[in-house]
Design a protein around this motif. Structure first.
Motif, mmCIF file in Angstrom:
data_model
loop_
_atom_site.group_PDB
_atom_site.id
_atom_site.type_symbol
_atom_site.label_atom_id
_atom_site.label_comp_id
_atom_site.label_asym_id
_atom_site.label_seq_id
_atom_site.Cartn_x
_atom_site.Cartn_y
_atom_site.Cartn_z
ATOM 1 N N GLN A 174 36.990 0.626 8.495
ATOM 2 C CA GLN A 174 36.046 -0.509 9.065
ATOM 3 C C GLN A 174 36.354 -0.486 10.608
ATOM 4 O OE1 GLN A 174 38.176 -4.157 8.321
ATOM 5 N NE2 GLN A 174 36.165 -5.351 8.558
ATOM 6 N N THR A 200 27.776 -1.910 11.038
ATOM 7 C CA THR A 200 28.597 -3.125 11.474
ATOM 8 C C THR A 200 30.020 -2.921 11.184
ATOM 9 O OG1 THR A 200 28.391 -4.297 9.254
ATOM 10 C CG2 THR A 200 26.691 -4.475 11.120
ATOM 11 N N ALA A 258 31.492 -4.075 8.384
ATOM 12 C CA ALA A 258 31.565 -4.907 7.426
ATOM 13 C C ALA A 258 31.941 -4.631 5.935
ATOM 14 C CB ALA A 258 30.493 -5.657 7.155
ATOM 15 N N SER A 307 32.265 -4.907 1.891
ATOM 16 C CA SER A 307 31.422 -5.722 0.823
ATOM 17 C C SER A 307 32.083 -5.205 -0.614
ATOM 18 C CB SER A 307 29.960 -5.329 0.978
ATOM 19 O OG SER A 307 29.269 -5.601 2.191
ATOM 20 N N ARG A 316 29.767 -10.033 0.954
ATOM 21 C CA ARG A 316 29.856 -9.176 2.001
ATOM 22 C C ARG A 316 30.812 -10.158 2.990
ATOM 23 N NH1 ARG A 316 24.016 -8.731 4.551
ATOM 24 N NH2 ARG A 316 25.343 -7.014 5.761
ATOM 25 N N TYR A 317 31.075 -9.242 4.160
ATOM 26 C CA TYR A 317 32.100 -9.659 5.201
ATOM 27 C C TYR A 317 33.405 -10.165 4.767
ATOM 28 C CZ TYR A 317 27.427 -9.689 7.384
ATOM 29 O OH TYR A 317 26.117 -9.421 7.491
ATOM 30 N N ASP A 331 37.424 -9.349 4.680
ATOM 31 C CA ASP A 331 38.759 -8.814 5.193
ATOM 32 C C ASP A 331 39.532 -7.903 4.402
ATOM 33 O OD1 ASP A 331 40.664 -10.424 4.225
ATOM 34 O OD2 ASP A 331 40.069 -12.025 5.954
#
Length: 274
Positions: free
Chosen positions: A128, A229, A231, A233, A242-243, A245
């Motif tokens: 990431q 990005t 991100a 998922s 999605r998004y 951590d």
């Protein structure tokens, strides 16, 4: 009538009950083996043909019944050929002692999965940060050997360093999906079926569509790191979250795959509950 039913039950012995239970269990394990694979669609087709054959026989539609009978005969002969991957998978699992239940010969499966989740979390965090695209498929009950065969077999122990290196740009396996099971990387560079959902966002590329597609055809979990990005998922049961951590991802994996009592719950049922 009740006397006849009583007579039937009075003739059933303990051996008969054990026999019926074993047959039911074998059918259950075979159902788990083909669940989510293309074989289940073929079985549905055979069932439709069988029902149509019985109905045509009752209605005395002789020509249709004869034609369906011939098709069923050919279908029965072709079953070993059509279901060859599933039959091979069943024999492989029988040889490994997994056909009658996952982890029968392993008492530390939960610990192995916990360690695996930690390694996956570490690798996802690095991927990431560097915005390196990745697609990891976690195999659960449904066998994914047909997917594994489309890639390069690795059969290596999972470590964050190995996962990161596989997805590094210009790596031979970085474009495909990685399939893992328990604490092993089974294969890399695998091809996945794409979802045909028409209402997905235009920003979702092939990697996300493949991640959703494999979870529509099996009970697998897919993890995606966006190359654009970074991100994170997660896809499960044909749905995409999605998004995330890395801590949230770890919690989801523990619930879905960590070996505790709640791992069989639907991802979305658990998430909405929290």
């Amino acid at each position: 009538m009740w006397e006849g039913v009583t007579d039937i039950f009075s003739q059933i012995t303990l051996i008969d009950i054990i026999d019926i239970a074993l047959v039911a269990f074998l059918f259950y394990r075979m159902t788990l083996l083909i669940r989510g694979t293309r074989a289940i669609q073929l079985l549905k087709g055979l069932l439709v043909l069988l029902v149509a054959m019985v109905i045509s026989d009752r209605l005395e539609l002789r020509s249709i019944n004869w034609l369906l009978t011939q098709i069923m005969t050919i279908g029965i002969v072709a079953i070993p050929i059509v279901f060859q991957p599933e039959l091979r998978r069943a024999l492989e699992q029988l040889g490994r002692g997994k056909f009658f239940g996952e982890g029968i010969f392993s008492s530390n499966q939960g610990d192995e999965r916990e360690a695996t989740i930690k390694e996956v979390k570490k690798s996802i965090k690095v991927l990431q940060t560097r915005k390196i695209g990745a697609l990891i498929v976690i195999e659960r009950e449904t066998g994914l050997n047909d997917i594994v065969e489309t890639g390069i077999k690795i059969n290596g122990e999972i470590s964050a360093e190995l996962l990161i290196n596989i997805f590094m740009p210009l790596s031979p396996l970085h474009d495909g999906a990685l399939v893992i099971n328990n604490n092993l990387i089974k294969a890399g560079g695998c091809y996945l079926p794409l979802t045909e959902k028409p209402n997905l966002g235009k920003e979702l590329g092939t990697r996300h569509r493949a991640a959703i597609g494999i979870t529509e055809n099996s009970d697998a979990i897919s993890l995606i790191v966006s190359e654009e990005t970074g991100a994170i998922s997660l896809a499960e049961n044909g749905k995409l979250s999605r998004y995330l951590d890395e801590d949230e991802l770890e919690s989801f994996l523990i619930k879905l795959w960590g070996g505790n009592e709640e791992r069989s719950k639907s991802f979305w049922h658990w998430r909405l509950g929290n």
